[in-house]
Design a protein around this motif. Structure first.
Motif, PDB file in Angstrom:
ATOM      1  N   ARG A 113       0.780  -1.216   0.092  1.00  0.00           N
ATOM      2  CA  ARG A 113      -0.088   0.103  -0.049  1.00  0.00           C
ATOM      3  C   ARG A 113       0.766   1.333  -0.173  1.00  0.00           C
ATOM      4  NH1 ARG A 113      -4.679  -1.874  -1.306  1.00  0.00           N
ATOM      5  NH2 ARG A 113      -5.516  -3.508   0.017  1.00  0.00           N
ATOM      6  N   GLY A 547      -2.993   4.029  -1.083  1.00  0.00           N
ATOM      7  CA  GLY A 547      -3.093   2.916  -1.085  1.00  0.00           C
ATOM      8  C   GLY A 547      -3.098   1.816  -2.378  1.00  0.00           C
ATOM      9  N   GLY A 551      -9.536  -2.585  -3.245  1.00  0.00           N
ATOM     10  CA  GLY A 551      -9.669  -3.952  -2.624  1.00  0.00           C
ATOM     11  C   GLY A 551      -8.639  -4.795  -2.188  1.00  0.00           C
ATOM     12  N   ASP A 552      -8.483  -6.055  -2.754  1.00  0.00           N
ATOM     13  CA  ASP A 552      -7.179  -6.602  -2.253  1.00  0.00           C
ATOM     14  C   ASP A 552      -6.061  -6.345  -3.110  1.00  0.00           C
ATOM     15  OD1 ASP A 552      -8.856  -8.085  -0.320  1.00  0.00           O
ATOM     16  OD2 ASP A 552      -8.997  -9.855  -1.565  1.00  0.00           O
ATOM     17  N   LEU A 553      -4.973  -6.617  -2.199  1.00  0.00           N
ATOM     18  CA  LEU A 553      -3.577  -6.501  -2.872  1.00  0.00           C
ATOM     19  C   LEU A 553      -3.588  -7.512  -3.881  1.00  0.00           C
ATOM     20  CD1 LEU A 553      -1.197  -5.464   0.086  1.00  0.00           C
ATOM     21  CD2 LEU A 553      -1.735  -4.079  -1.673  1.00  0.00           C
TER      22      LEU A 553
END
Ligand code: HEM
Ligand SMILES: [Cu+2]
Lengths: 587, 191
Positions: A113, A547, A551-553
């Motif tokens: 992030r 970030g 949502g998800d990395l």
């Protein structure tokens, strides 16, 4: 890490930003500012060296008392030499290069992030900014900026005696203060980069799946964290000598026929402390360049990097050996020849990992499906320059050859080619390559090619001939008093003309950046990965958010260099693509 | 600007990232003091200009004090969340101030014994290196007092103890550096 939602104001978004992407841009623009200042200084020096007896009234208009009658004064010339070196080595090629690309690439390419400590990251930029502000101020003090060389050798820089050297007054105090802030900035940045790479890699991103720029930046940070503290110690001791008349680096000095009080110090001690950083410093500059070039060459050859692990081991070997060679800058200090020969040995050993890298780059592009984008051109230029400059390093590494060559134009040619111009080429490659990511617009290619050809031609035109001036001492203000050197008068003019051409090319580049960042063709979701590259930064959405990924990395399944593997109808397979059946994983 | 969304579960760290940064910065500090130490060793080798310095007794006392303060900060850390924490925290602050006081006394003793700051570098180094150590130490005292002020008894004990642990480790480290410097001065350089 504070993950809470927060409102952003102009001040927190653009000025005191803690977002790695914004900080990267801050470093880039500050670096560009300093490159223009530093390059302008070199043009002024070349005007003096090319036409030492002529007068240029515009110089007096520009510089006032430092160019009375239209000719640069010797005092000012020495300030120029010193500031040019300092600015380009530290502010541009260290902070500008590492600061920009470490901030841009580390979180992006490892799938994080942001940095481990965004706050420390912000501090790192602002300490750098402050260092710059102080250095800039020093240009305007009455006795002029520091003028004792970028290496700050005592005794001349160890005394506040302006009768001996004008720049040794307040200018040098400000230089040392500025460097202290700079060191703090580098340490804050470096600690953060290491912590981020070690701790914040996304799922599946093992160390052996990291793109080479990240590896290079990791080793750079390790070098910096270990090598800057000794420079700090040298700076503090030197300032104590200057302010309190202690004698760490001074002894038995006679000024105006009077023996001074300094007793028992040693100027050579300073050189040891300085070069213990100074040599690693050249690798702090060149390692990020290695990383950028490796990436750009692979992407634009549509081939995996050749010898990925060997590249990493070579970086490691350079870091290790880089700490053991500092005294090759000091062969003429009267050191014991046996000690000298040990340093010769290590110095020549360091050529081995360097050669491994060159070999691997050449093998990477060999029979590749080359796409000659501006970034690729600059990377190829880098390889060419690194070979040319590395070869002269082998001469200088031998103490027997270095003793006559030390402090001549041969050395100037060596380090400008291998470090100065080469690192600039890698920085240009990086800017062209990641421009669409940084500014969401495409940079103008045509101007890019013009920039490339003008720069590489003038760089070689400037520095190749200097190899033949191997009898001419460096850092002299005027050679016309020396009969022997009249031989080089025309050559000197030739070099100066190309220095001006090269400066013009850089202005073109800056114009291109500004123009394209504002008016260039926009990046869309379809064109957001313009080079069909495998690394993670190109998977972030066009609209940049703090970030990085909504949502998800992303999860990583493979190394970053799966180009033309035959396992896909495309010639690239992003790191986020799971392994196909029958496909073997790299690392 | 869009909202930050962090849907991934927070990662489990073996070492807290801030602690990790501290460990890294210890490497930098080790390099700083190694640079000073090697400078001094080189100086020592130059016998023509060498003047021996008597290391005053104050530095021995301060060494003892710094070792004790490591003990008390450890006890403070172990007692976070109980009443004893405050007691040990305050004792550590007092010992820390005592250390600084003894260092200053030590410098005075040096000058009184004919080793001024401005003079032969053999002596100047003692002031300089202990001074640089002192700067690090005062930095530590600042955080010692800050964390003592921020202590709120039983609330947020876990989060608090992470930070106190970082401080504690820094404190041991900087104490160790001084013990090293004292032994280095006393038994290697100035004997
Ligand atoms: C094959 C590898 C190399 C060898 C054997 C080598 C050797 C040397 C030696 C012996 C000197 C001292 C010359 C003198 O002052 O008399 C020198 C100067 C220098 N080298 Fe290299 N070098 C190598 C590569 C590099 C690289 C990769 C860089 C930077 C990226 C670099 C940057 C410099 C700089 C900046 C100086 C001059 C410093 C100054 O006096 O102001 N060198 N090199
Ligand atoms: Cu070197």
């Amino acid at each position: 890490m504070d993950h809470a939602h927060h409102e952003e104001t102009f001040l927190t978004k653009y000025i005191f930003s803690q977002d790695h992407k914004m900080i990267a841009r801050q470093f880039l623009f500050t670096g560009i500012f300093w490159s223009i200042v530093g390059a302008l200084m070199s043009v002024l020096m070349r005007i003096q060296l090319g036409w030492p007896t002529e007068t240029f009234p515009f110089l007096e208009t520009l510089l006032g008392k430092w160019a009375e009658g239209g000719r640069i004064s010797s005092e000012f010339y020495y300030s120029l030499v010193t500031m040019h070196g300092t600015i380009l080595v530290f502010f541009v090629l260290t902070a500008g290069l590492s600061g920009t690309f470490a901030n841009l690439l580390i979180p992006y390419q490892i799938g994080a992030r942001d940095m481990a400590s965004p706050f420390m990251n912000m501090l790192s930029y602002w300490f750098f900014f402050l260092a710059g502000l102080i250095m800039l101020t020093s240009l305007f003090v009455q006795t002029g900026a520091a003028s004792g060389g970028w290496t700050m050798y005592p005794p001349i820089n160890g005394m506040r005696n302006t009768a001996v050297n004008l720049g040794s007054g307040l200018g040098t105090d400000l230089w040392i203060t500025s460097m202290t802030f700079f060191i703090v900035s580098s340490l804050l940045g470096g600690l953060n980069y290491i912590a981020t790479i070690i701790n914040l890699r996304t799922k599946g991103m093992t160390m052996w799946r990291m793109p080479l720029p990240v590896w290079a930046l990791l080793f750079t940070a390790i070098l910096g964290v270990l090598a800057f503290p000794p420079l700090l110690s040298a700076a503090l001791l030197l300032e104590s000598d200057r302010l309190f008349d202690t004698s760490f680096f001074l002894s038995d000095i006679v000024l105006g026929g009077k023996l001074q009080d300094y007793k028992g110090g040693s100027p050579i001690l300073f050189q040891h402390l300085f070069w213990f950083l100074g040599h690693p410093e050249v690798y702090i500059i060149i390692l990020p360049a290695f990383g950028i070039v490796s990436e750009v060459l692979s992407v634009n050859s549509r081939k995996p990097v050749f010898g990925y692990r060997a590249m990493v081991y070579a970086l490691g070997a350079i870091v290790l050996l880089g700490f053991l060679v500092w005294a090759h800058h000091m062969y003429v200090t009267g050191m014991n020849p046996f000690v000298g020969s040990i340093f010769v040995l290590f110095t020549l050993l360091i050529a081995v990992p360097s050669a491994v890298k060159v070999f691997n780059w050449l093998t990477t592009i060999w029979k590749g499906n080359l796409r000659l984008t501006p970034a690729m051109m600059f990377s190829l230029g880098f390889v060419s320059l690194f070979i040319s400059g590395g070869l002269t390093g082998l001469f200088l590494g031998n103490s027997a050859l270095d003793i006559p060559l030390h402090d001549t134009y041969f050395v100037v040619a060596h380090f400008h080619i291998v470090m100065g111009v080469a690192a600039f080429f890698a920085m240009f490659a990086g800017v062209y390559h990641w421009f669409p990511k940084m500014f969401n617009r495409h940079i103008n290619d045509t101007l890019g090619y013009v920039h490339f050809y003008m720069t590489i031609i003038s760089a070689y035109a400037i520095f190749l001939p200097m190899h033949f001036m191997l009898s001419v001492p460096r850092r002299y203000y005027m050679y016309s008093n020396f009969q022997t050197f009249n031989l080089f008068d025309d050559l000197s003019k030739f070099i100066s003309v190309f220095a001006i051409i090269s400066f013009a090319a850089q202005i073109l580049f800056v114009v291109n950046i500004v123009y394209s960042a504002l008016k260039g063709r926009e990046v869309t979701e379809e064109t957001k990965n313009p080079w069909n590259s495998n690394t993670l930064e190109w998977t972030t959405p066009v609209e940049q958010i703090h970030g990085n990924w909504p949502g998800d990395l992303p999860e990583v399944h493979r190394w970053p260099y799966d180009y033309s593997t035959g396992f896909d109808d495309k010639d690239w397979i992003p790191q986020t693509t799971p392994l196909r059946e029958g496909e073997e994983s790299h690392g | 600007m869009s909202e930050l969304t962090y849907t991934n579960k927070p990662k489990e760290f073996k070492i807290h990232p801030k602690m990790f940064v501290l460990y890294l910065s210890m490497a930098s500090m080790v390099m700083l003091f190694s640079a000073f130490s090697s400078a001094l060793i080189v100086k020592r080798g130059d016998t023509k200009h060498w003047i021996n310095v008597h290391i005053p007794i104050e530095f021995l006392l301060s060494t003892i004090v710094i070792i004790f303060s490591s003990l008390t900060i450890y006890l403070a850390y172990k007692n976070i969340g109980t009443k004893k924490f405050r007691v040990f925290s305050l004792i550590t602050i007092v010992l820390a101030c005592l250390f600084v006081f003894l260092q200053v006394k030590g410098w005075n003793a040096l000058s009184a014994n004919g080793t001024p700051y401005v003079g032969n570098p053999s002596g100047t180094f003692v002031y300089f290196i202990s001074g640089i150590h002192g700067v690090h130490y005062v930095f530590g005292i600042f955080f010692l007092i800050l964390l003592d002020r921020l202590y709120s008894g039983r609330e947020k004990v876990l989060e608090y103890s992470v930070y106190y642990n970082i401080l504690q480790q820094f404190w041991h480290f900087i104490g160790l550096i001084w013990v090293y410097l004292y032994l280095f001065f006393k038994f290697i350089i100035y004997n």
